[in-house]
Design a protein around this motif. Structure first.
Motif, PDB file in Angstrom:
ATOM      1  N   GLY A  10       0.811  -1.210   0.000  1.00 41.87           N
ATOM      2  CA  GLY A  10       0.000   0.000   0.000  1.00 41.87           C
ATOM      3  C   GLY A  10       0.844   1.259   0.000  1.00 41.87           C
ATOM      4  O   GLY A  10       0.340   2.364   0.092  1.00 41.87           O
ATOM      5  N   ASP A  11       2.155   1.094  -0.140  1.00 41.44           N
ATOM      6  CA  ASP A  11       3.065   2.231  -0.178  1.00 41.44           C
ATOM      7  C   ASP A  11       4.160   2.017  -1.215  1.00 41.44           C
ATOM      8  O   ASP A  11       4.423   2.865  -2.040  1.00 41.44           O
ATOM      9  N   ILE A  12       4.787   0.852  -1.179  1.00 31.58           N
ATOM     10  CA  ILE A  12       5.898   0.547  -2.069  1.00 31.58           C
ATOM     11  C   ILE A  12       5.613  -0.774  -2.768  1.00 31.58           C
ATOM     12  O   ILE A  12       5.150  -1.721  -2.146  1.00 31.58           O
ATOM     13  N   VAL A  13       5.894  -0.805  -4.083  1.00 31.45           N
ATOM     14  CA  VAL A  13       5.737  -2.048  -4.817  1.00 31.45           C
ATOM     15  C   VAL A  13       7.096  -2.739  -4.891  1.00 31.45           C
ATOM     16  O   VAL A  13       8.125  -2.101  -5.119  1.00 31.45           O
ATOM     17  N   LYS A  14       7.094  -4.055  -4.647  1.00 34.43           N
ATOM     18  CA  LYS A  14       8.293  -4.883  -4.767  1.00 34.43           C
ATOM     19  C   LYS A  14       8.073  -5.811  -5.952  1.00 34.43           C
ATOM     20  O   LYS A  14       7.169  -6.631  -5.952  1.00 34.43           O
ATOM     21  N   PHE A  15       8.899  -5.665  -6.970  1.00 35.32           N
ATOM     22  CA  PHE A  15       8.793  -6.434  -8.203  1.00 35.32           C
ATOM     23  C   PHE A  15      10.028  -7.322  -8.289  1.00 35.32           C
ATOM     24  O   PHE A  15      11.154  -6.837  -8.327  1.00 35.32           O
ATOM     25  N   THR A  16       9.820  -8.645  -8.280  1.00 30.99           N
ATOM     26  CA  THR A  16      10.933  -9.600  -8.236  1.00 30.99           C
ATOM     27  C   THR A  16      10.963 -10.421  -9.516  1.00 30.99           C
ATOM     28  O   THR A  16       9.943 -10.967  -9.932  1.00 30.99           O
ATOM     29  N   LYS A  17      12.151 -10.508 -10.110  1.00 29.17           N
ATOM     30  CA  LYS A  17      12.323 -11.293 -11.333  1.00 29.17           C
ATOM     31  C   LYS A  17      12.578 -12.747 -10.986  1.00 29.17           C
ATOM     32  O   LYS A  17      13.063 -13.070  -9.917  1.00 29.17           O
ATOM     33  N   GLY A  18      12.235 -13.610 -11.901  1.00 35.07           N
ATOM     34  CA  GLY A  18      12.465 -15.037 -11.734  1.00 35.07           C
ATOM     35  C   GLY A  18      13.899 -15.429 -12.049  1.00 35.07           C
ATOM     36  O   GLY A  18      14.742 -14.584 -12.352  1.00 35.07           O
ATOM     37  N   PRO A  19      14.194 -16.741 -12.031  1.00 28.96           N
ATOM     38  CA  PRO A  19      15.567 -17.225 -12.174  1.00 28.96           C
ATOM     39  C   PRO A  19      16.057 -17.397 -13.611  1.00 28.96           C
ATOM     40  O   PRO A  19      17.176 -17.858 -13.817  1.00 28.96           O
TER      41      PRO A  19
END
Length: 192
Positions: free
Chosen positions: A40-49
């Motif tokens: 609700g404040d910061i988006v965390k976008f994680t890439k795969g392997p």
């Protein structure tokens, strides 16, 4: 900045801004293999392997770059991606063509500013992992906004935390956001 300096950023009015206030991220689409979390404040976008491109995109915008040519965003990436290329905020036009972007490398939250070319209609914003190889890592984005030229009223590094000058703003001016950064004195304060 020195240990006693302050940075004051006051941004002029924006036409579109994403603060990731809704944790469900309506209107954002992610590619397969990536994960997205939002508090609700910061988006965390994680890439795969895998070494594929990973994209989190926001479609359906209609922003005239003649009026709002400046893109401002605050982001960082995880330290395991230091030296790895490919963490971008990118902008596309109505024809699906890339019209601007900024590759960020910082592992601490930093504000970035870049300008778009004139005569374009922005329809899409992308958070992109490009050539990041097989390393799994994340980018964190606090906000993205489009604003008019000359976005900051003041970006001075002030010589002393207690020496804050007067800010004179016209009666009809309004700020879209204000950020005050104060040195943490080598981690003495636990809140950010």
């Amino acid at each position: 900045m020195s240990s006693r300096q302050v940075q004051l950023l006051v941004c002029k009015p924006a036409i579109w801004r994403e603060e990731f206030a809704d944790p469900t991220l309506p209107n954002w689409i992610k590619t397969w293999g990536a994960t997205v979390e939002c508090d609700g404040d910061i988006v965390k976008f994680t890439k795969g392997p895998t070494s594929d491109y990973y994209v989190l995109q926001r479609l359906g915008l209609n922003i005239d770059s003649d009026d709002y040519a400046i893109v401002v965003f605050r982001a960082k990436k995880t330290s395991n991606l230091v030296g790895v290329t490919g963490t971008w905020v990118e902008i596309f036009d109505v024809l699906g063509e890339w019209i601007g972007g900024y590759e960020f490398t910082e592992t601490d939250f930093t504000i970035h500013v870049f300008q778009l070319p004139a005569g374009k209609t922005v329809t899409e914003v992308r958070l992109t992992f490009g050539n990041a190889g097989t390393i799994v890592g994340s980018m964190y984005v606090d906000f993205i906004l489009f604003t008019k030229a000359n976005p900051f009223y003041s970006t001075e590094d002030l010589g002393d935390v207690f020496d804050i000058p007067q800010c004179k703003v016209g009666v009809n001016d309004r700020a879209d956001f204000l950020q005050l950064i104060i040195d943490n004195h080598n981690g003495q304060h636990k809140d950010r």
